[in-house]
Design a protein around this motif. Structure first.
Motif: not given
Ligand code: AHR
Length: 317
Positions: A256-261
């Motif tokens: 999810a943090l990758r998708a956020l970035a």
């Protein structure tokens, strides 16, 4: 503060004034004996749960003084109740469990209390009027997580029409996150439905929601797995995640943090599953008859688009 003291087949719960003296315990964990813990988990509906199980298994080891009797109860309350009954029959020192839903535990908790086995709630809570139904509860403050997601929406997307992608209905995580979010941004919610905390559920339910409410331009997902499914559904509907439809989520998984970035997710409220060591410390105290607080909140932060590659790589889940 409360202290649980086992006396043969009976357990006494003692409500203590601050600073009261402690009484030696009469249950497992003394004299080099391992503390026998029966733990009922909810299966692995997503990466958060898998990380939570791994953290608990890593902490409740023989080297740390525990014998862990683990039951994977596949999201079923009847399976969890059966597991709790097995633990009572097995005369474990402490029962720990993550209740799939909030209601319906009185009967089995009464049985545990009568048998003198203290119960620790892990992650999710329960709704009950039964006095001293459990010794203590360790887990996140779900309502505050929902409020923080709602505050982000109020501040960054005050005109958005929101679809609320709920977790398992009746679970502490769903109830708390919904309450918190609605208290802050309730008037923006156009519709809601459950995706059962899974990626496939999040995808399918969001696909249907985008047809039912074409003006929805923001999804508040009660967890990251569903948020990632929602991103897939937005794209499949020919709309751009992060541009036409923003997604706000809870958990803080690496994916999810990758998708956020990458701009596909707009904001993530952290809910930390890595509290195995904290649980171990609490279980030792409960087994020893020491004072424990009735509630310990696992803290969590928040992530926005400024999340760094180093933060993402450092995620353990
Ligand atoms: O109870 C905690 C929630 O359960 C987590 O947010 C979610 O990922 C899990 O399924």
């Amino acid at each position: 503060m409360r202290r649980w003291v086992r006396r043969g087949a009976r357990v006494l719960v003692v409500v203590l004034a601050a600073g009261a003296a402690l009484v030696p315990a009469a249950c497992g964990g003394g004299d080099g004996e391992p503390i026998r813990v029966g733990f009922s988990q909810l299966s692995a509906e997503g990466s958060w749960r898998a990380a939570n199980t791994a953290s608990i298994r890593a902490a409740l080891t023989p080297a740390n003084g525990f014998e862990l009797i683990f039951s994977d109860d596949e999201q079923k309350q009847e399976g969890q109740i059966a597991a709790l009954r097995r633990f009572v029959a097995d005369d474990v020192d402490v029962i720990a469990f993550s209740p799939v839903v909030e209601d319906g535990w009185e009967e089995v908790l009464r049985e545990a209390r009568t048998a003198g086995v203290p119960v620790v709630l892990v992650d999710r809570g329960i709704a009950t009027d039964l006095p001293d139904a459990y010794a203590t509860h360790l887990g996140a403050d779900f309502r505050s997580e929902g409020e923080r997601a709602g505050r982000w929406v109020r501040e960054h997307a005050p005109g958005a029409r929101v679809f609320e992608l709920q977790g398992t209905l009746g679970s502490g995580a769903q109830v708390g996150r919904q309450r918190g979010f609605r208290a802050v941004a309730g008037e923006q919610v156009a519709g809601a439905a459950t995706g059962g905390f899974t990626r496939a559920g999040g995808r399918d339910v969001t696909a249907a929601a985008l047809e039912a409410w074409p003006d929805v331009d923001l999804v508040f997902a009660h967890n990251d797995d569903m948020a990632l499914g929602a991103v897939e559904a937005v794209r499949a509907a020919g709309r751009r995640p992060g541009v036409d439809v923003r997604v706000v989520s809870v958990d803080g998984t690496r994916e999810a943090l990758r998708a956020l970035a990458g701009g596909e997710i707009a904001h993530v409220v952290e809910s930390d599953p890595l509290f195995g060591e904290q649980l171990a410390r609490l279980l030792r105290r409960v087994a020893a008859g020491a004072e424990v607080p009735s509630r310990t909140v696992v803290p969590g932060g928040e992530f926005d688009r400024s999340v760094t590659a180093a933060q993402i790589d450092a995620r353990a889940y």
